[in-house]
Design an enzyme around this catalytic site. Structure first.
Site, PDB file in Angstrom:
ATOM      1  N   GLU A  25       0.859  -1.221   0.032  1.00 19.92           N
ATOM      2  CA  GLU A  25      -0.008   0.084   0.113  1.00 19.92           C
ATOM      3  C   GLU A  25       0.924   1.267  -0.051  1.00 19.92           C
ATOM      4  O   GLU A  25       0.295   2.335  -0.233  1.00 19.92           O
ATOM      5  CB  GLU A  25      -0.936   0.072   1.290  1.00 19.92           C
ATOM      6  CG  GLU A  25      -2.011  -0.792   0.953  1.00 19.92           C
ATOM      7  CD  GLU A  25      -1.854  -2.268   1.056  1.00 19.92           C
ATOM      8  OE1 GLU A  25      -0.913  -2.736   2.055  1.00 19.92           O
ATOM      9  OE2 GLU A  25      -2.248  -3.155   0.271  1.00 19.92           O
TER      10      GLU A  25
ATOM     11  N   HIS B 210       4.619 -14.656  -2.901  1.00 23.35           N
ATOM     12  CA  HIS B 210       4.001 -13.157  -2.658  1.00 23.35           C
ATOM     13  C   HIS B 210       5.445 -12.104  -2.361  1.00 23.35           C
ATOM     14  O   HIS B 210       5.173 -11.228  -2.806  1.00 23.35           O
ATOM     15  CB  HIS B 210       3.268 -13.207  -1.230  1.00 23.35           C
ATOM     16  CG  HIS B 210       2.134 -13.596  -1.496  1.00 23.35           C
ATOM     17  ND1 HIS B 210       1.641 -14.866  -1.625  1.00 23.35           N
ATOM     18  CD2 HIS B 210       0.934 -12.319  -1.614  1.00 23.35           C
ATOM     19  CE1 HIS B 210       0.171 -14.660  -1.587  1.00 23.35           C
ATOM     20  NE2 HIS B 210      -0.264 -13.420  -1.604  1.00 23.35           N
TER      21      HIS B 210
HETATM   22  N1  RBF Z   1       3.610  -6.534   3.653  1.00 20.26           N
HETATM   23  C1  RBF Z   1       4.688  -6.248   4.442  1.00 20.26           C
HETATM   24  O1  RBF Z   1       4.965  -4.950   4.550  1.00 20.26           O
HETATM   25  N2  RBF Z   1       5.901  -7.340   4.452  1.00 20.26           N
HETATM   26  C2  RBF Z   1       5.649  -8.563   4.405  1.00 20.26           C
HETATM   27  O2  RBF Z   1       6.513  -9.477   4.761  1.00 20.26           O
HETATM   28  C3  RBF Z   1       4.186  -8.706   3.766  1.00 20.26           C
HETATM   29  N3  RBF Z   1       4.034 -10.386   3.570  1.00 20.26           N
HETATM   30  C4  RBF Z   1       2.946 -10.752   2.871  1.00 20.26           C
HETATM   31  C5  RBF Z   1       2.776 -12.011   2.858  1.00 20.26           C
HETATM   32  C6  RBF Z   1       1.377 -12.545   2.121  1.00 20.26           C
HETATM   33  C7  RBF Z   1       1.194 -13.952   1.652  1.00 20.26           C
HETATM   34  C8  RBF Z   1       0.277 -11.341   1.926  1.00 20.26           C
HETATM   35  C9  RBF Z   1      -0.872 -12.004   1.348  1.00 20.26           C
HETATM   36  C10 RBF Z   1       0.737 -10.197   2.246  1.00 20.26           C
HETATM   37  C11 RBF Z   1       1.796  -9.691   2.861  1.00 20.26           C
HETATM   38  N4  RBF Z   1       2.043  -8.312   3.021  1.00 20.26           N
HETATM   39  C12 RBF Z   1       3.200  -7.932   3.579  1.00 20.26           C
HETATM   40  C13 RBF Z   1       1.025  -7.304   3.067  1.00 20.26           C
HETATM   41  C14 RBF Z   1       1.017  -6.732   1.747  1.00 20.26           C
HETATM   42  O3  RBF Z   1       1.942  -5.655   1.663  1.00 20.26           O
HETATM   43  C15 RBF Z   1      -0.449  -5.883   1.569  1.00 20.26           C
HETATM   44  O4  RBF Z   1      -0.577  -5.057   2.733  1.00 20.26           O
HETATM   45  C16 RBF Z   1      -1.643  -6.801   1.351  1.00 20.26           C
HETATM   46  O5  RBF Z   1      -1.246  -7.761   0.226  1.00 20.26           O
HETATM   47  C17 RBF Z   1      -2.916  -6.020   1.209  1.00 20.26           C
HETATM   48  O6  RBF Z   1      -2.893  -5.472  -0.118  1.00 20.26           O
END
Ligand code: RBF
Length: 161
Positions: free
Chosen positions: A66, A96
């Site tokens: 985001e 991801h």
């Molecule tokens: N956001 C992060 O800032 N760091 C992460 O390590 C991270 N890992 C994620 C792993 C998965 C499987 C998913 C689905 C999301 C992750 N996100 C992470 C959240 C991502 O940045 C975002 O907020 C969501 O996908 C919603 O758009």
């Protein structure tokens, strides 16, 4: 033995003081123990180099993905001279990581180029939590410090270009 290096040990005299500018810091809440430590270090350095608290506005993103959207909204508001994005993306078992890291890095770069407002990439992309801790106040310094230094240098560049 692993050679310890700490890129956050910068020479304060080589970093410009900036007066009368306003910066937004957008911090991702994923891995918040890491990102909050980076945000703290970033604020500390800005305060040491001429910023006052009222001119450092903090926003929070759900996750790193985001960050570009929020940075774009903040940058185009016309209220800020610079934006710092802080996040921590840690490799998991699925793909991801690659998608989020690529989208975040490219998105943040695009916002800066599109709006003309400098947007700093303070996002860790690590294999594990230990590597993140090492870079958020551990043996490799704090990348929040380095994000603040980059922000100060960009503002100085814009002032004198
Ligand atoms: N956001 C992060 O800032 N760091 C992460 O390590 C991270 N890992 C994620 C792993 C998965 C499987 C998913 C689905 C999301 C992750 N996100 C992470 C959240 C991502 O940045 C975002 O907020 C969501 O996908 C919603 O758009």
């Amino acid at each position: 033995m692993e050679k310890k290096k700490n890129l956050s040990e910068y020479n304060t005299e080589q970093v410009p003081d900036i007066q009368g500018k306003k910066v937004a810091i957008i911090t991702a809440e994923w891995n918040f123990e890491i990102t909050s430590a980076m945000e703290r270090a970033c604020v500390e350095v800005l305060l040491q180099h001429g910023f006052c608290t009222e001119n450092i506005i903090k926003y929070y993103a759900a996750g790193s993905y985001e960050l570009p959207f929020m940075a774009n909204e903040v940058a185009k508001s016309g209220k800020f001279d610079a934006v710092v994005c802080i996040g921590c993306i840690i490799q998991g078992e699925t793909r991801h990581f690659d998608f989020i890291a690529q989208a975040t890095a490219n998105g943040i770069m695009r916002v800066g180029l599109k709006t003309g407002i400098p947007v700093v990439f303070g996002v860790l992309t690590t294999n594990n939590m230990q590597q993140a801790m090492d870079r958020a106040g551990g043996k490799h310094g704090n990348k929040g410090t380095e994000a603040a230094v980059a922000c100060l240098k960009l503002l100085d560049f814009l002032e004198h270009k």
